[in-house]
Design a protein around this motif. Sequence first.
Motif, PDB file in Angstrom:
ATOM      1  N   ALA A 172       0.410  -0.742   0.289  1.00  0.00           N
ATOM      2  CA  ALA A 172      -0.080   0.172   0.009  1.00  0.00           C
ATOM      3  C   ALA A 172       0.627   1.011  -0.026  1.00  0.00           C
ATOM      4  O   ALA A 172       0.698   1.640  -1.249  1.00  0.00           O
ATOM      5  CB  ALA A 172      -0.904   0.006   1.033  1.00  0.00           C
ATOM      6  N   PRO A 173       1.742   1.186   0.781  1.00  0.00           N
ATOM      7  CA  PRO A 173       2.802   2.410   0.410  1.00  0.00           C
ATOM      8  C   PRO A 173       3.261   3.230  -0.109  1.00  0.00           C
ATOM      9  O   PRO A 173       4.289   4.065  -1.076  1.00  0.00           O
ATOM     10  CB  PRO A 173       4.179   2.369   1.632  1.00  0.00           C
ATOM     11  N   THR A 174       3.721   1.649  -1.596  1.00  0.00           N
ATOM     12  CA  THR A 174       4.324   1.746  -2.566  1.00  0.00           C
ATOM     13  C   THR A 174       3.316   1.990  -4.380  1.00  0.00           C
ATOM     14  O   THR A 174       1.713   2.319  -3.669  1.00  0.00           O
ATOM     15  CB  THR A 174       4.969   0.761  -3.288  1.00  0.00           C
ATOM     16  N   GLY A 175       3.618   1.815  -4.944  1.00  0.00           N
ATOM     17  CA  GLY A 175       3.157   2.547  -6.516  1.00  0.00           C
ATOM     18  C   GLY A 175       2.906   1.415  -6.814  1.00  0.00           C
ATOM     19  O   GLY A 175       1.888   0.979  -8.055  1.00  0.00           O
ATOM     20  N   VAL A 176       2.807   0.123  -6.224  1.00  0.00           N
ATOM     21  CA  VAL A 176       2.175  -0.814  -7.051  1.00  0.00           C
ATOM     22  C   VAL A 176       1.092  -1.686  -6.521  1.00  0.00           C
ATOM     23  O   VAL A 176       0.455  -1.747  -5.082  1.00  0.00           O
ATOM     24  CB  VAL A 176       3.263  -2.760  -6.677  1.00  0.00           C
TER      25      VAL A 176
END
Length: 246
Positions: A172-176
Amino acid sequence: MEMKRFEGQVAVVTGGARGIGRAVAERLASEGARVVIWDLKGAEEAAAALPGNALGLAVDVGQEASVAAAAERTEALCGQVDILVTAAGITGETRPVQGHPYDSWRRVVDIHLGGVFLCARSLLDGMVARDRGRIIAVASVAGKEGNPNASSYSAAKAGIIGFIKSLGKELAPTGVRANVIAPGLINAPLMEQLPPEQVAFSLSKIPQGRFGTVEECAAMIAFMASAECSFCSGAVFDLSGGRATY
């Protein structure tokens, strides 16, 4: 209006030689993706029928070495993967838990749940490094409700839902983004592996009174794979004709 949401992207579709996976491969390719089909049989033939320089690789998603080799070859030939859709699976034996052979039960779990884990893990490093990617796992309403005489399939699909909920939170904290679709019974070749009474039971549970289509699955998965699906992490998308509303 023609959409090209996946222009310049590489999409891996497991189980892409037939059924839901084939429909997803066709949909993503039609919207500009270069599709790589991972399947035990028929991958090359299915890829040859797709536009966009598609590729087909023979892969056993339940075997760690096979998945690792496929990931390495895919990235060598096509570059980093932007989209992973895991649609490979079998129904397994339709029988009660009493007398159910463990090897048979475990094979279903290895292909479904183990396959999702292995395929996601094999491609995650590239996605996280680029801070961009989509992972869509195909589960089932059986993973929410449990179907009688289908304990291995139900358990595996429930495991996929739990795995993607966990992975979605990790990413969730990433762009994935990692999300899961839970179809009801879909009119696809996998349905032919079920005895008629099991098919009738599943149909009786669907308020719309019909089976879903592979094209309906592909349409929802295409949205889940797109940039538009940005505020969902570890979410479960139902496609069950009203059977599952929770």
